[in-house]
Every structure is written in C-alpha cells, then in structure tokens.
Design an enzyme around this catalytic site. Structure first.
Site, PDB file in Angstrom:
ATOM      1  NE  ARG A  72      -2.544  -1.329   3.322  1.00  0.00           N
ATOM      2  CZ  ARG A  72      -2.558  -2.531   3.886  1.00  0.00           C
ATOM      3  NH1 ARG A  72      -3.161  -3.523   3.287  1.00  0.00           N
ATOM      4  NH2 ARG A  72      -1.981  -2.739   5.048  1.00  0.00           N
TER       5      ARG A  72
ATOM      6  CD  GLU B 195       1.382 -10.932  17.007  1.00  0.00           C
ATOM      7  OE1 GLU B 195       0.729 -11.362  17.972  1.00  0.00           O
ATOM      8  OE2 GLU B 195       0.884 -10.248  16.097  1.00  0.00           O
TER       9      GLU B 195
END
Length: 182
Positions: free
Chosen positions: A66, A103
C-alpha cells in the site's frame, strides 16, 4: 488549500472500519474508500508531498504494497524520484536485503542500492505505522545504501502498537509524521 484539521477530517471520513478482519478481534482500517475519492486522495497526496518538501527529501521510498499506492503520486506531486522497497525476491538484479522480526517469524525486504546515493535524503512513505518492523528495516536499508533518512510519513499511526518508539533509534533524530493518529 484546506487546513490540517479539515484535511484530517476528510481523510478520516473516507477510512472504513472493518471489524474482525483479517481475524476475530481486529478492527481493520480500510483505505480503499479514500483512494476511490479523488478529492480525498488528492488531499492525502498534497499533505504527504508537503511533508517531503518540508523535510528536504530528494527521493521517496514506498513500502510494499500500500505504500506504493501512496508514495508514487506523492513523488510525482513533489517532483521527486520514487524507489520501491519490495518483499524479498521481487526485484531483478543486485539488491540489498534486510530481515526483520514479525509477531510470529521473520520477513525480508529488498531495495536496489544503485537507486540511492550519499546525496539523497529519503522520506519513507507507507499507509500505516503499526509495530514499525517494516519501516525500521527500511531505515537500515536506506543507510546501508549510503543515503540519509529525511523521515517517515504515514497516513495513519496506530499509536497503541508502539511503532514510533521502535523507530526512534533508527531515525537518528529524523521525524515521524502521521496525518492521523489512532
């Protein structure tokens, strides 16, 4: 030119909340309605281009994917070059790569080092600053390519995820600019 508050309000009004996407408990901030609105997309482009000029950027780095959508028109508007930072294996030729922690696991991004030089001041542009992992890795790539960091500019910062703090050391005093902080 609209004021900062009215630009922020316009941008916020075009960001759609999508609950439980991509997994339960996550409130996804969808920017596609903003991109579909020419007035809002133009206001976003103008605001980010102004930040690039204010901070003396000579080129813009956009983060996949993006960030490309936002950074390319900003580069054109500001009269600057655009350099993509891609996921590993997507750029042809010689690249510099940087791994970073996610993560759960790791990822790697790449840049064409020859697109940057020691005279360049680079503004990193992305849609969202969340945990800061990708942006932090891009700062390392920019410096390894021999360029300077002008700053990081994003449409939205998810302040509760701590990305700004994670970037502090890598920024070395360069600013983080968020048009919207949530």
């Amino acid at each position: 030119m609209t004021s900062t508050a009215s630009t922020r309000d316009l941008l916020l009004s075009r960001i759609r909340d999508v609950p439980d996407y991509p997994k339960p408990g996550v409130l996804f901030k969808d920017i596609t309605p903003l991109l579909a609105d020419p007035a809002a997309f133009s206001a976003l482009t103008d605001s980010l281009a102004e930040l690039c000029v204010r901070h003396g950027a000579t080129k813009i780095v956009g983060l996949e994917a993006r960030g490309f959508i936002l950074a390319a028109p900003v580069a054109v508007r500001a009269g600057l070059g655009f350099v993509p930072v891609r996921k590993a294996g997507k750029l042809p030729g010689a690249t510099l790569a940087q791994a970073y922690e996610l993560e759960y696991g790791t990822a790697e991004i790449e840049i064409h080092a020859e697109d940057l030089d020691s005279d360049d001041r680079i503004m990193v542009i992305d849609d969202v600053l969340a945990t800061g992992g990708t942006a932090e890795a891009s700062l390392e790539l920019i410096r390894r390519a021999g360029a300077q960091v002008a700053g990081v500019s994003v449409l939205m910062e998810l302040g509760f995820l701590g990305g700004r703090a994670r970037l502090e050391a890598g920024l070395r005093g360069a600013p983080v600019e968020a048009l919207i902080t949530l």
